[in-house]
Design an enzyme around this catalytic site. Structure first.
Site, short mmCIF file in Angstrom:
data_model
loop_
_atom_site.label_atom_id
_atom_site.label_comp_id
_atom_site.label_asym_id
_atom_site.label_seq_id
_atom_site.Cartn_x
_atom_site.Cartn_y
_atom_site.Cartn_z
N HIS A 265 0.82 -1.21 0.00
CA HIS A 265 0.00 0.00 0.00
C HIS A 265 0.85 1.27 0.00
O HIS A 265 0.50 2.26 -0.62
CB HIS A 265 -0.91 -0.03 1.23
N PHE A 266 1.96 1.25 0.74
CA PHE A 266 2.83 2.41 0.83
C PHE A 266 4.10 2.16 0.02
O PHE A 266 5.19 1.94 0.57
CB PHE A 266 3.16 2.73 2.29
#
Length: 298
Positions: A265-266
């Site tokens: 996600h990051f």
């Protein structure tokens, strides 16, 4: 060595913190962060862009170092956060811009684009969703349940998202080498979420997320009519906004650049160089030369 300034501005009576770097006369890149973080997520990306671009990365109201008025004193919604961001741009004299959107930054950025379609010159989406295909059902089911019925049982299930283990998971899931991700990330975010009253702010925004989905048809129509240049660079292993959310842009923007990384996600935490390289190449192709009036929001 790129100088990054840490500044504040007053917007509608609220103190908004933002990071700023690069030549003020260059095209502007506005970086819009997601949950549960702040402009801290862009601390490494900003120097990668600021040699060519004027970069602005604000903390949304209720996040990071910006003011966080209690939820019973400010009506938190994604519409309200976008209005604050719009006011910050006016305060800083930024007119034309492109947007880099991630997670919560996407519905804020989409609202800016719908208000000012002629001012957006480019979009970079890094797990910034605009299609129902992007939702990973197992992650989103508790949020939809809470939005439909914000009673004690559904609230208790969502409060776990504010805990350290859940925040750590957001940073580490889908990352082939978790050792690349600094523990400072989730410890920083968790500490800020633990401020008194911040839980009520986050619960209010969880409940409001359905308004973003309702906005998707208008956002997709904006894509079709504007054909705005768009780069989607996502973690293929993201279990919050899955890779189908990235691929979906091509239906409305046939010329969209779409890159799926072996990341979560990051993606900036594990694949900074790759993401920055795609961004620099994309912006170099679609924006005017430095010194023009165009601005890129990332």
């Amino acid at each position: 060595m790129i100088a990054v300034h840490h500044r504040t501005a007053s917007v509608d009576g609220h103190r908004i913190f933002y990071r700023e770097a690069g030549p003020p006369e260059a095209p502007t890149v506005l970086l819009l962060h997601g949950y549960p973080t702040s402009s801290h997520m862009f601390r490494l990306l900003i120097p990668e862009l600021a040699d060519r671009y004027h970069v602005i990365a604000p903390d949304h109201l209720g996040f990071g170092r910006s003011d966080a008025p209690p939820a019973d004193e400010f009506d938190y919604s994604f519409e309200a956060l976008s209005t604050i961001t719009d006011g910050l741009l006016d305060e800083l004299g930024v007119r034309d811009f492109a947007i880099y959107v991630q997670d919560y930054g996407a519905p804020i950025g989409w609202r800016l684009a719908l208000r000012h379609p002629n001012r957006i010159t480019a979009i970079i989406s890094q797990s910034g969703n605009a299609y129902e295909a992007g939702f990973v059902p197992s992650f989103w089911a508790p949020i939809w349940a809470y939005a439909a019925d914000p009673g004690p049982a559904n609230e208790t299930a969502l409060r776990s998202a504010l805990e350290l283990d859940a925040i750590r998971w957001q940073y580490l899931h889908g990352v082939p080498d978790p050792g690349l991700v600094s523990p400072d990330t989730w410890l920083h975010d968790h500490a800020l979420l633990q401020r008194p009253g911040n839980d009520a702010i986050q619960l209010r925004l969880f409940r409001d997320y359905t308004t973003n989905v309702e906005l998707y048809p208008r956002v997709q129509e904006y894509f079709r009519t504007s054909q705005v240049p768009l780069l989607a660079v996502w973690g293929a292993n993201d279990e919050i906004f899955g890779p189908e959310g990235a691929r979906a842009f091509a239906a409305d923007l046939p010329d969209a650049e779409i890159h799926l990384l072996d990341a979560g996600h990051f993606a900036l935490e594990s694949d900074l160089d790759t993401v920055a390289g795609y961004i620099r190449g994309f912006l170099g192709r679609v924006t005017t030369a430095a010194g023009s009036s165009a601005a890129i929001i990332g």
